[in-house]
Design a protein around this motif. Structure first.
Motif, PDB file in Angstrom:
ATOM      1  N   PRO A 198      22.417  52.045  -8.242  1.00 34.36           N
ATOM      2  CA  PRO A 198      23.516  52.703  -7.528  1.00 34.36           C
ATOM      3  C   PRO A 198      24.582  51.675  -7.136  1.00 34.36           C
ATOM      4  O   PRO A 198      24.280  50.475  -7.021  1.00 34.36           O
ATOM      5  CB  PRO A 198      22.854  53.291  -6.276  1.00 34.36           C
ATOM      6  N   SER A 199      25.780  52.121  -6.917  1.00 35.62           N
ATOM      7  CA  SER A 199      26.893  51.211  -6.609  1.00 35.62           C
ATOM      8  C   SER A 199      26.663  50.412  -5.330  1.00 35.62           C
ATOM      9  O   SER A 199      27.234  49.336  -5.164  1.00 35.62           O
ATOM     10  CB  SER A 199      28.206  51.988  -6.521  1.00 35.62           C
ATOM     11  N   ASP A 200      25.840  50.923  -4.423  1.00 36.42           N
ATOM     12  CA  ASP A 200      25.588  50.200  -3.173  1.00 36.42           C
ATOM     13  C   ASP A 200      24.301  49.372  -3.227  1.00 36.42           C
ATOM     14  O   ASP A 200      23.790  48.934  -2.210  1.00 36.42           O
ATOM     15  CB  ASP A 200      25.549  51.157  -1.984  1.00 36.42           C
ATOM     16  N   ALA A 201      23.787  49.122  -4.429  1.00 40.07           N
ATOM     17  CA  ALA A 201      22.582  48.307  -4.608  1.00 40.07           C
ATOM     18  C   ALA A 201      22.916  47.120  -5.498  1.00 40.07           C
ATOM     19  O   ALA A 201      23.775  47.203  -6.381  1.00 40.07           O
ATOM     20  CB  ALA A 201      21.466  49.131  -5.235  1.00 40.07           C
ATOM     21  N   ALA A 202      22.241  46.029  -5.246  1.00 42.98           N
ATOM     22  CA  ALA A 202      22.429  44.831  -6.062  1.00 42.98           C
ATOM     23  C   ALA A 202      21.159  44.001  -5.980  1.00 42.98           C
ATOM     24  O   ALA A 202      20.350  44.181  -5.076  1.00 42.98           O
ATOM     25  CB  ALA A 202      23.622  44.029  -5.561  1.00 42.98           C
ATOM     26  N   ARG A 203      20.998  43.096  -6.918  1.00 38.75           N
ATOM     27  CA  ARG A 203      19.859  42.192  -6.883  1.00 38.75           C
ATOM     28  C   ARG A 203      20.359  40.780  -7.147  1.00 38.75           C
ATOM     29  O   ARG A 203      21.322  40.569  -7.878  1.00 38.75           O
ATOM     30  CB  ARG A 203      18.788  42.595  -7.887  1.00 38.75           C
ATOM     31  N   ALA A 204      19.701  39.828  -6.534  1.00 40.15           N
ATOM     32  CA  ALA A 204      20.035  38.422  -6.762  1.00 40.15           C
ATOM     33  C   ALA A 204      19.488  37.988  -8.109  1.00 40.15           C
ATOM     34  O   ALA A 204      18.606  38.643  -8.682  1.00 40.15           O
ATOM     35  CB  ALA A 204      19.445  37.569  -5.643  1.00 40.15           C
ATOM     36  N   ASP A 205      19.988  36.891  -8.626  1.00 39.22           N
ATOM     37  CA  ASP A 205      19.528  36.381  -9.923  1.00 39.22           C
ATOM     38  C   ASP A 205      18.027  36.109  -9.947  1.00 39.22           C
ATOM     39  O   ASP A 205      17.398  36.206 -10.993  1.00 39.22           O
ATOM     40  CB  ASP A 205      20.272  35.102 -10.299  1.00 39.22           C
ATOM     41  N   TYR A 206      17.453  35.756  -8.817  1.00 38.06           N
ATOM     42  CA  TYR A 206      16.018  35.448  -8.757  1.00 38.06           C
ATOM     43  C   TYR A 206      15.166  36.699  -8.522  1.00 38.06           C
ATOM     44  O   TYR A 206      13.949  36.616  -8.511  1.00 38.06           O
ATOM     45  CB  TYR A 206      15.724  34.419  -7.662  1.00 38.06           C
ATOM     46  N   GLU A 207      15.779  37.859  -8.355  1.00 34.72           N
ATOM     47  CA  GLU A 207      15.039  39.110  -8.131  1.00 34.72           C
ATOM     48  C   GLU A 207      14.885  39.880  -9.436  1.00 34.72           C
ATOM     49  O   GLU A 207      15.742  39.807 -10.316  1.00 34.72           O
ATOM     50  CB  GLU A 207      15.760  39.981  -7.107  1.00 34.72           C
TER      51      GLU A 207
ATOM     52  N   PRO B 279      21.529  48.121 -15.156  1.00 30.86           N
ATOM     53  CA  PRO B 279      22.819  48.801 -15.321  1.00 30.86           C
ATOM     54  C   PRO B 279      22.892  50.157 -14.603  1.00 30.86           C
ATOM     55  O   PRO B 279      23.970  50.708 -14.428  1.00 30.86           O
ATOM     56  CB  PRO B 279      22.938  49.014 -16.838  1.00 30.86           C
ATOM     57  N   HIS B 280      21.757  50.677 -14.188  1.00 28.68           N
ATOM     58  CA  HIS B 280      21.710  52.006 -13.565  1.00 28.68           C
ATOM     59  C   HIS B 280      21.535  51.965 -12.050  1.00 28.68           C
ATOM     60  O   HIS B 280      21.357  53.019 -11.421  1.00 28.68           O
ATOM     61  CB  HIS B 280      20.578  52.823 -14.195  1.00 28.68           C
TER      62      HIS B 280
ATOM     63  N   THR C  29       5.448  46.686 -14.104  1.00 27.68           N
ATOM     64  CA  THR C  29       6.094  46.431 -15.377  1.00 27.68           C
ATOM     65  C   THR C  29       7.516  45.947 -15.131  1.00 27.68           C
ATOM     66  O   THR C  29       8.298  46.607 -14.448  1.00 27.68           O
ATOM     67  CB  THR C  29       6.130  47.717 -16.228  1.00 27.68           C
ATOM     68  N   GLU C  30       7.865  44.801 -15.673  1.00 26.07           N
ATOM     69  CA  GLU C  30       9.199  44.237 -15.513  1.00 26.07           C
ATOM     70  C   GLU C  30      10.200  45.138 -16.237  1.00 26.07           C
ATOM     71  O   GLU C  30      10.031  45.454 -17.404  1.00 26.07           O
ATOM     72  CB  GLU C  30       9.226  42.815 -16.095  1.00 26.07           C
ATOM     73  N   ALA C  31      11.221  45.598 -15.516  1.00 29.89           N
ATOM     74  CA  ALA C  31      12.173  46.545 -16.096  1.00 29.89           C
ATOM     75  C   ALA C  31      13.621  46.217 -15.733  1.00 29.89           C
ATOM     76  O   ALA C  31      14.484  47.088 -15.736  1.00 29.89           O
ATOM     77  CB  ALA C  31      11.829  47.957 -15.643  1.00 29.89           C
ATOM     78  N   THR C  32      13.894  44.963 -15.420  1.00 28.63           N
ATOM     79  CA  THR C  32      15.225  44.573 -14.965  1.00 28.63           C
ATOM     80  C   THR C  32      16.305  44.896 -15.996  1.00 28.63           C
ATOM     81  O   THR C  32      17.327  45.494 -15.665  1.00 28.63           O
ATOM     82  CB  THR C  32      15.249  43.071 -14.613  1.00 28.63           C
ATOM     83  N   THR C  33      16.093  44.513 -17.227  1.00 30.84           N
ATOM     84  CA  THR C  33      17.108  44.732 -18.254  1.00 30.84           C
ATOM     85  C   THR C  33      17.414  46.208 -18.439  1.00 30.84           C
ATOM     86  O   THR C  33      18.572  46.612 -18.540  1.00 30.84           O
ATOM     87  CB  THR C  33      16.657  44.114 -19.600  1.00 30.84           C
TER      88      THR C  33
END
Length: 83
Positions: free
Chosen positions: A54-63, A51-52, A43-47
């Motif tokens: 962790p501070s040491d995690a990130a995703r690219a625009d295509y992820e 915002p939640h 299930t797509e849950a990006t939105t």
């Protein structure tokens, strides 16, 4: 990541029909790819979850952040390689 030549080689865990899917076809799923990576149907849950992170995690625009059930991952554990 170039996925043009990657192919699904096997399912990890039980198929949806063994996990209680009503249609026996649609359900979260995990697959190993021919290039050694893994693909997830979930299930797509990006939105909701972005915002939640962790501070040491990130995703690219295509992820995208995708959610699968706990049961799906637990049943796949036996098929996930250690290395």
């Amino acid at each position: 990541m170039d996925l043009s030549s990657a192919r699904i080689t096997r399912r990890l865990g039980d198929p949806p029909s063994k996990r209680g899917s009503v249609t026996s076809q649609t359900c979260p799923d995990l697959f190993e790819l021919s290039d050694g990576n893994f693909a997830v149907i979930g299930t797509e849950a990006t939105t909701a979850l972005d915002p939640h992170l962790p501070s040491d995690a990130a995703r690219a625009d295509y992820e995208r952040i995708v959610v699968i059930s706990r049961d799906t991952l637990i049943r796949a554990k036996k098929d996930i390689p250690d290395a």
